[in-house]
Design an enzyme around this catalytic site. Sequence first.
Site, short mmCIF file in Angstrom:
data_model
loop_
_atom_site.label_atom_id
_atom_site.label_comp_id
_atom_site.label_asym_id
_atom_site.label_seq_id
_atom_site.Cartn_x
_atom_site.Cartn_y
_atom_site.Cartn_z
N HIS A 1 -2.35 1.27 6.88
CA HIS A 1 -2.78 1.27 5.48
C HIS A 1 -2.91 2.69 4.96
O HIS A 1 -3.17 3.62 5.73
CB HIS A 1 -4.12 0.53 5.34
CG HIS A 1 -4.49 0.18 3.93
ND1 HIS A 1 -3.80 -0.74 3.18
CD2 HIS A 1 -5.48 0.65 3.13
CE1 HIS A 1 -4.35 -0.84 1.99
NE2 HIS A 1 -5.37 0.00 1.93
N CYS B 1 0.81 -1.22 0.00
CA CYS B 1 0.00 0.00 0.00
C CYS B 1 0.84 1.26 0.00
O CYS B 1 0.57 2.22 -0.74
CB CYS B 1 -0.98 -0.02 1.17
SG CYS B 1 -0.23 0.06 2.81
N HIS C 1 -6.20 1.86 -3.93
CA HIS C 1 -5.26 1.41 -2.90
C HIS C 1 -4.85 -0.03 -3.19
O HIS C 1 -5.47 -0.72 -4.01
CB HIS C 1 -5.91 1.51 -1.51
CG HIS C 1 -7.09 0.61 -1.31
ND1 HIS C 1 -7.18 -0.28 -0.27
CD2 HIS C 1 -8.24 0.44 -2.03
CE1 HIS C 1 -8.32 -0.94 -0.33
NE2 HIS C 1 -8.98 -0.53 -1.40
#
Length: 249
Positions: free
Chosen positions: A203, A151, A215
């Site tokens: 994240h 990520c 993402h």
Amino acid sequence: MQYGICNLGIVPMRLEPSDTSELVSQVLYGETFKVLEKRKKWSRIRISYDKYEGWIDNKQYLEISNENYETISKSIPVLSGDLLEYVADERKGIYTIPLGATLNGCDILKHTFDGHKETDKKDKSNIIKTAFLYLNSPYLWGGKTPFGIDCSGFTQMVYRLNGYTLKRDASQQATQGDALSFIEESEPGDLAFFDNADGDIIHVGIIMEDNYIIHAHGKVRIDRLDHSGIYNVESNKHTHKLRVIKKVI
């Protein structure tokens, strides 16, 4: 102090000096670094771009002089702008390189490159266009390329290709930029960060128009974003809890 440059397409950077150790990041072609510690088979390095540290195989880089290191580090980055390209050596040997590889050291490596180059800062509106180049790339912990990416590697590389610097990990990137109070204040290209039950940021993704986010989760994908977090339309549930939105550009 010793210095090095990555002369291969993608080199694994590991937590410990072992082939079986956790992959923490990757060193892409042309990236330079300081060698902090050198052992018989492994070197602990600090990448000049984002100061990230880890271990790489001694067979997978070339030592360079302090002068060459400083020259490359201080020059405006020139990056490969295609998903997959190649450089050629003096014997016409081919080295494949991924999107975002650094080309500033080609002269030092005696390599030639004839593909598409990216340089200088671009308008924020270009962030999403670049992000789409990675769409459907498989998730890989520590990855930084379209062939496997995590990520924060995704957000870092998208920003880098547009001339902006992000740190390597999501928790580090969350320290950059200015916090926004509401999703409605955000615009495409801003970053959204998400935490776990302990409050640790784990994240990050890039905000798009109309409450969507792109993402890396399983793959680089597009999901809905609301005040609770990321809503996966395929599983019909929230997968990540929103912590903060940051405007870096």
